[in-house]
Structure formats: C-alpha cells, structure tokens
Design a protein around this motif. Sequence first.
Motif, PDB file in Angstrom:
ATOM      1  N   LYS A 190      77.648  17.003 -18.604  1.00  0.00           N
ATOM      2  CA  LYS A 190      78.377  18.202 -18.982  1.00  0.00           C
ATOM      3  C   LYS A 190      79.645  18.230 -18.139  1.00  0.00           C
ATOM      4  CE  LYS A 190      78.158  23.074 -17.879  1.00  0.00           C
ATOM      5  NZ  LYS A 190      77.476  23.996 -16.990  1.00  0.00           N
ATOM      6  N   LEU A 191      79.506  17.596 -16.980  1.00  0.00           N
ATOM      7  CA  LEU A 191      80.602  17.605 -16.029  1.00  0.00           C
ATOM      8  C   LEU A 191      81.608  16.493 -16.278  1.00  0.00           C
ATOM      9  CD1 LEU A 191      78.325  18.049 -12.919  1.00  0.00           C
ATOM     10  CD2 LEU A 191      79.679  19.807 -13.987  1.00  0.00           C
ATOM     11  N   PHE A 205      84.529  24.917 -10.142  1.00  0.00           N
ATOM     12  CA  PHE A 205      83.509  25.711  -9.466  1.00  0.00           C
ATOM     13  C   PHE A 205      84.225  26.577  -8.424  1.00  0.00           C
ATOM     14  CE2 PHE A 205      80.009  22.283 -10.206  1.00  0.00           C
ATOM     15  CZ  PHE A 205      79.943  22.663 -11.533  1.00  0.00           C
ATOM     16  N   PRO A 258      80.861  28.353  -3.913  1.00  0.00           N
ATOM     17  CA  PRO A 258      79.550  27.701  -3.808  1.00  0.00           C
ATOM     18  C   PRO A 258      78.454  28.660  -4.238  1.00  0.00           C
ATOM     19  CG  PRO A 258      80.408  28.274  -1.631  1.00  0.00           C
ATOM     20  CD  PRO A 258      81.482  28.617  -2.614  1.00  0.00           C
ATOM     21  N   LYS A 315      71.179  23.244  -6.881  1.00  0.00           N
ATOM     22  CA  LYS A 315      70.603  22.514  -5.745  1.00  0.00           C
ATOM     23  C   LYS A 315      71.127  21.065  -5.675  1.00  0.00           C
ATOM     24  CE  LYS A 315      66.291  23.743  -6.877  1.00  0.00           C
ATOM     25  NZ  LYS A 315      66.512  24.874  -7.806  1.00  0.00           N
ATOM     26  N   THR A 316      71.423  20.483  -6.838  1.00  0.00           N
ATOM     27  CA  THR A 316      71.873  19.076  -6.819  1.00  0.00           C
ATOM     28  C   THR A 316      73.114  18.897  -5.958  1.00  0.00           C
ATOM     29  OG1 THR A 316      71.086  18.973  -9.092  1.00  0.00           O
ATOM     30  CG2 THR A 316      72.385  17.110  -8.320  1.00  0.00           C
ATOM     31  N   LEU A 317      74.094  19.765  -6.147  1.00  0.00           N
ATOM     32  CA  LEU A 317      75.308  19.596  -5.343  1.00  0.00           C
ATOM     33  C   LEU A 317      75.114  20.121  -3.922  1.00  0.00           C
ATOM     34  CD1 LEU A 317      78.269  20.162  -7.827  1.00  0.00           C
ATOM     35  CD2 LEU A 317      77.106  18.062  -7.164  1.00  0.00           C
ATOM     36  N   GLN A 332      70.291  12.387 -14.542  1.00  0.00           N
ATOM     37  CA  GLN A 332      71.114  13.597 -14.470  1.00  0.00           C
ATOM     38  C   GLN A 332      71.741  13.760 -13.084  1.00  0.00           C
ATOM     39  OE1 GLN A 332      69.521  17.443 -15.968  1.00  0.00           O
ATOM     40  NE2 GLN A 332      69.866  18.080 -13.865  1.00  0.00           N
ATOM     41  N   HIS A 367      75.667  13.943 -12.182  1.00  0.00           N
ATOM     42  CA  HIS A 367      76.276  15.048 -11.441  1.00  0.00           C
ATOM     43  C   HIS A 367      77.081  14.521 -10.263  1.00  0.00           C
ATOM     44  CE1 HIS A 367      74.030  18.964 -12.615  1.00  0.00           C
ATOM     45  NE2 HIS A 367      74.525  18.340 -13.645  1.00  0.00           N
ATOM     46  N   GLU A 395      62.765  18.042  -6.327  1.00  0.00           N
ATOM     47  CA  GLU A 395      61.543  18.535  -6.974  1.00  0.00           C
ATOM     48  C   GLU A 395      60.344  18.064  -6.145  1.00  0.00           C
ATOM     49  OE1 GLU A 395      61.774  20.605  -9.409  1.00  0.00           O
ATOM     50  OE2 GLU A 395      63.864  20.291  -9.952  1.00  0.00           O
ATOM     51  N   ALA A 448      62.550  24.413  -6.626  1.00  0.00           N
ATOM     52  CA  ALA A 448      62.545  25.866  -6.882  1.00  0.00           C
ATOM     53  C   ALA A 448      61.187  26.432  -6.508  1.00  0.00           C
ATOM     54  CB  ALA A 448      62.840  26.137  -8.348  1.00  0.00           C
ATOM     55  N   ARG A 505      64.739  26.025 -17.726  1.00  0.00           N
ATOM     56  CA  ARG A 505      65.677  25.206 -18.507  1.00  0.00           C
ATOM     57  C   ARG A 505      66.686  26.081 -19.230  1.00  0.00           C
ATOM     58  NH1 ARG A 505      65.798  22.566 -15.311  1.00  0.00           N
ATOM     59  NH2 ARG A 505      64.045  23.554 -14.344  1.00  0.00           N
ATOM     60  N   ARG A 539      70.613  29.185 -16.959  1.00  0.00           N
ATOM     61  CA  ARG A 539      71.061  28.429 -15.784  1.00  0.00           C
ATOM     62  C   ARG A 539      72.481  28.784 -15.411  1.00  0.00           C
ATOM     63  NH1 ARG A 539      67.801  24.481 -14.489  1.00  0.00           N
ATOM     64  NH2 ARG A 539      69.333  23.052 -13.600  1.00  0.00           N
TER      65      ARG A 539
END
Length: 778
Positions: free
Chosen positions: A170-171, A204, A207, A234-236, A276, A280, A347, A402, A585, A588
Amino acid sequence: MPMDKKRKLSKSAAVQTKRRKTQPVQKKQASIDALRWKAVEVPEGFDDYEGFFGLEEIEGVDVVKDENGVRFLAPVKAVKESAGEDEFQGFGDEPEESGKNKKAEPGVAKEAVKPAVKDSKKGNKKEAKDLKKGSKKESKKEHKKAQQKKAKSEAVEQEDPELETNVFAKLDDLSEPDEDFDLSEWVPLDLSPQLLSSIARLKFSKPTPIQAAAIPEIMNGHDVIGKASTGSGKTLAFGIPIVEAWLAQSTEEPSADKKKSAIALILSPTRELAHQISDHIKALCAGLATSPYVCSITGGLSEVKQQRQLEKADIIIGTPGRLWDIIKSTNTVLHSLRDIRFLVVDEADRLLQDGHFKEAEEILNLLDKGPTTNEEDEEAESEEDEEEAEEARKRQTLVFSATFNKKLQQKLAGKSKFNLMADSESLEYLLQKLNFREERPKFIDTNPVSQMAENLKEGLILCGEMEKDLYLYATILLQPCKRTLVFTNSINTVQRLTPMLQELGLPAIPLHSNMIQKARLRSLERFKAAETPNKDNNKFVTFSTSAILVATDVAARGLDIPNVDMVIHYHVPRSADDYVHRSGRTARAANSGVSVLLCGPKEAVPTQRLVAKVHAAAEMKKSSASKKTQNLGAGVVQSIDIDRRIVSRLRDRVSLAKKITDAQLAKQKVTKEDNWMKEAAEELGVEYDSDEMEKAGTWSGRGRGRKEKEKKIATEVTKGEMAALRAQLRELLSKRVNVGVSERYLTGGAGGVDLDALLRGENVGGFLGQVDGLGLDD
Ligand SMILES: Nc1ncnc2c1ncn2[C@@H]1O[C@H](COP(=O)(O)OP(=O)(O)OP(=O)(O)O)[C@@H](O)[C@H]1O
C-alpha cells in the motif's frame, strides 16, 4: 557442461533496463566466475525434461570474440569484488542500469563453475561441499515438489513470478517528498534527516503511540516488549530504529576481512506477514539514497534464490520453518545471521507457541552458539564460544504483539532469566532462548485498556446451526459495497464457501495454508486490488467492485490490507486472542470497520463470554468509575437483528448454490481419488476398474460411508442437471428479493442496508425501515 549448473546470457537486457536509463553503464572485463549469475526460476509443475534445473543466467554482459578468444564485458556492478565489498543487490530483483546493454550479445558460457568452489578458495571447503550437496538436493526437492503439485487437482491459477513481493505495498505508491510536510511531531524521536524525508514521503504526519514510545527506547539500545492494539503501526515501531541503525552503520568503513552480515532478523509466524513486513520496510527505505537489502525468507518460494538473498541481506524477515531449512542445508548463510544487532519476534505470542516452536528454538540456539549438528563445526565453534557469547550481548531483542497471554506477559516483562526446569518443550524455555541483553526489557503497552482498535464496531448475529451459509450471504448482501474478510476454522470450509459464494455471484477469493504459496499471494493481491467504493461521492457501486476473502486464521495475524470494512467470523474464533487479531484486520490506522460474529444457538453464550473477556479490562475501568461490576463486556457487542423474512427470501438462492457446490466438490474429489487409484494400479501393473475395486472392498473401513455418499452425489448430478441448476440459480439471482411490508426490494446487484446503523443500535429489529433512503427501486 555439467547438468547441475548451466548458464546462459539473456537477451532481455534491453527490456529489463527501461526504468533507469540516465547513466551509461560502465563495463569491465571479467572472468566467467566473477560474474554474478542468477538462477533461472523454473516454474513449479515443470518437469526437468529439458534439463533446466540448475540453469543460471545473466544480463547486460557483452560477449566479445576476437583473436584472443572470448571475453566478457560486464557492468561493474555485475562483477564480484573482493570480500567485504558485496553491495550488489542481485539481478532479477531490481532492474539493472541500462544504456548500451541493448548491444549485449547472447552467448553461452563454455563451462560452469559452482559458487561453492569459489567459496572454497576462501578456505572453507566444507561450505563448498555443503552447497554443492544442497543444490543437488534442491533440484531433487524441486522435482519432487513439481510431481506432488501435479498430483494436486486443486485449481491453482497461473503463477506470476513477480508475486512474491509487493503484495501488500500500500506504501509502494510513493510520492515525492513534500517539502512543506509538517514533521514536527517526529522531531522528539531524533531521527536522521534521510529517514525523516522517507517518512514525509509516506505522509505519516506523526508517530503512532507505540512508535513514539518504542522508537526512543530501541534507539537507546534497550530490549523492548511492545504491546499495542491491532493496526497501530507496530511494524515501523521496530522498522524505523532498525533502518536508522543500518544508516549509521553504512557510513562506517567496512572492515576488509569481515564477511557481510545482516543487521536484523525479524521472525514472523506466517508467510504473508513476512512479505508484508518486508514490503513495509522497503517502502520506508524507498526514498533513501542507499537502501538496505531487505529479503523475506518464507516457504513456498524458491529456496535456492532465498539462500542467495540471505547471503547478501541486511534485513531478513522470515518464517522459522523455511529459515531453519536453509540454515540446515548450507553453512554459507551463517555469517549473515551471527552478527545481527536486532532480533525481532513479531506476533510473539503466536510465534512462540504453535508449530514454530522447534525451528524457532534451533534458530535462537544458532544465533548464540552456532550450529550444533556438525562435529567439525562444533569444535571450531567451541573455541569462539566466549567471543560469540559476548557478541550476543550486543544483540537487542524486540518482541511485539497486540496480545500477550497473561503468563507470557508476566514472564516477558518480569525478568529474562527464568527459574526453569529442564523442560525443553515449554514456552518459558523458548523465552529464555531469546537471551535478552537486559535483565528487565522495557515493557511498553500503549493501550492497556483495550487490544481492539478504537473505531471498531462489533456485532453478533444469532442464527440456526445449519443456517450459517444463509446468514453469511445475507450479511454480505446487506453490505454490498464492502471489502469483506470471512474467517473460518477449517480449510474445508474455505474450499466449500468460496465456490458457493461465487455461484451466488459474489467475488469470493480463497486463502488457506493448503494452497501453494504463489496462489496464496495471488489471492491476497486480488483482494487488495479490488476497488472500493468512493464513499465521498456516493458512487453507485456493484458487487464487481468489492471483494470477499474467505480465509482460515492464516490471515488473522498482522495482515495490513487497506480498506477492509467488515470481518465476518463464520466460525466463532477459538480464543479471545484470535478474536482480537481477526477483528483487527479492519478498523486499522484510524479507519473504521465492523466485526460480525455468526453464532449458532449453542455458541452464543460461550462466544459472548469470550468477547466479554476481551473487553473486560476496558469495562472494568469504566465500571469502577461508575461502581458497576455486573456483566463485564456485555453490551460491547451489539446484537444484530436481521429481519428473518428477508433472510428466508434468500434461502432458495443459497440452497441451490450449495447443491451445485456440493456436487462439484464431490465430483472433484471422486476424480482425484480415481486418478490416484489409477496411478497406484499402473505402478502395480494391474488393470484399473473403479467399480471392481470398489466391489473388492478397496473403500472399506473408515470413511467408507462418506466416500460412498460423495460418489453418489457426484454421479447423481449429471452435467445437464448441473447446467439446469445453474440456470435456475441465475434466474433467481436476476430477480429482486421482495422484502415484504414496505414493498421495497433488495437486489443482488446493488444497494443495501446500513449495517453500521444496526451496529450503532439504531433500527435494531427495524431492518425494513433502513431500506428507505437507500435508493432501491419499487
Ligand atoms: N505513523 C503513522 N501514521 C499513519 N499511518 C501509519 C503510521 N505508521 C504506520 N502506519 C500505517 O498503519 C497501518 C498499520 O500498521 P501495522 O501493520 O504496522 O500495524 P500493527 O500494529 O503491526 O497491526 P497488527 O497488530 O494487526 O499486526 C499500516 O498501513 C501502516 O502503513
């Protein structure tokens, strides 16, 4: 030429190099061994009739024939440098710089030299041997896989070699950095100007809370355990500090005798999530002058290619199974992993449990001590043990999710050295293996009250046990403009629901772990690519512009698919954590979404309890303010009361679709079994007659009844009958559904009811009232 390595010079340089044509390419003479060959991807299902396995190719190389013989002129980047300078990122992944390449003459190398032999020059004969063995084994493995795939009659779409990356990007649609973009909220994080500029490209503006809290701790060298609701970035939160550390490191002089090593290893529980995360991080790096080499190592895709990628990777994202397979098969990648500075377990609660336990343990073992499988190696390693243990201390461990079950959370946050019994099967044992560098890692929980996204609305539809298909259809029909994700607890259900919904004219796409990896990624890409309605201008939208992904829990964790508006739990989730992740999902990154549970009568109470458990903490907080403690969690999930009259008017459609699907699936199964029997008979050299076999009792024993039933259905419905059923269903689908009292109509093609309103508690039980104002015709 030996069959296990064959090389060709590709003609396609000109085509491949369109994207960058500003600079003329500098070429230099190189020996054939010094060229960076790329293994040719042989499609799965492709038998090695032509001897293509092991074929290698290269692009952009001029073959010059003169009186001195044959010489190769190659772009500087395509020629290997001495150790330590390996910055080339590989053919095939990135387009090569263009220019004069069009003139490159195809040619075939006279002799193949295996990379392992080159490695042996560096003094490691063992490595070379292993690699040689590995590549032969790989050919056999690939061949076996191809055979197995052939046997699978499961319909899998045509493969697309480009699919393994950018499924989630998406990015990837990045704009030029906007100089006026306000980054002031990022300033306290003390990031480099390069990274700030990349963040501006991503648009973005600030943060997220987990990023604001975790990034400084990680950049200050701490171990971090991060807990934040689904879709909260959380990924970034770990991606930014890793890239920042890589940028700082890349400006340092490389030591000449040191082999290239990755800076970070990120472990993911699922293949899709690994891809994914990789996308990212790549998107974050897209605007940098020089970028780290990011690679994802997952099952289902070429092991040989991934092995090569591993050797040059800066940031590795992998599933434990495939990573361990590669590590086991060759020692050449060990150096990439030994010196990592960041170990991320994404995760974590899932990764440290489930089926990944063994491989995760092996990998963690290896990170600290090196391989333990080979005596020779062990001896060498033991001498370096102390040094390596010291190295390991430098590694930061970052653990994110999460959800953390209470026990895990206490263990993680409490202390890193557990008082353990010698129980190598326990979760605690594995946690100890994480080998935190700090006695107390920083525990960051940015949303201690709720794990659920803020803008998520939750609903529950009570229906008969055998009516779930009908209610699923009705729910989707009521939200026709939505991208919907349907979760089931079994692969069989995905395989049944997908064609059933398709028969009903809905764009259903399957996703489960029995699909080959490229088909899995293809499904996700199709789902992601489906257009969503333009809510702003209220554009008329048909089903052709929405998509329905029918998936097992393989899609429950971490997947960041934009604009999923609704999650339907066809089967109730097995645990409260699964409910959180599935529902996560949707809604978000500050978007809104709905999560709908379909519950049979027996499921209703336990499901409400399960959901209440998820919300208990939040409710507790609220109720302690108002001094109420009853019914914690109740009321958070809105009961959705769909008018049964409408549902019953959809019943015929669903019954027909089910009948067609059952017959089709039974036919496929019988054909598959027949084929299998035929092959077995052929191998035994006997004649095959399915009826005779059946009479002879081949199908005796367990499952006989089911098989007979399937065969009966399969043979009962003839081709002609199937066509008649389909025509009948088409007829039904073309008719409007009379919703009764108001004499308004619900069609299969457009319009719908505002389920959001139902979830808000408006018009509960008043479905018909909502039909007004939706622009449906009389
Ligand atoms: N600072 C930010 N501002 C706006 N959007 C962001 C920011 N950081 C990340 N995002 C976007 O938020 C979305 C969710 O991020 P991400 O997938 O990292 O969530 P997550 O917390 O890992 O979710 P899950 O728990 O489901 O794995 C992504 O589309 C990402 O691009």
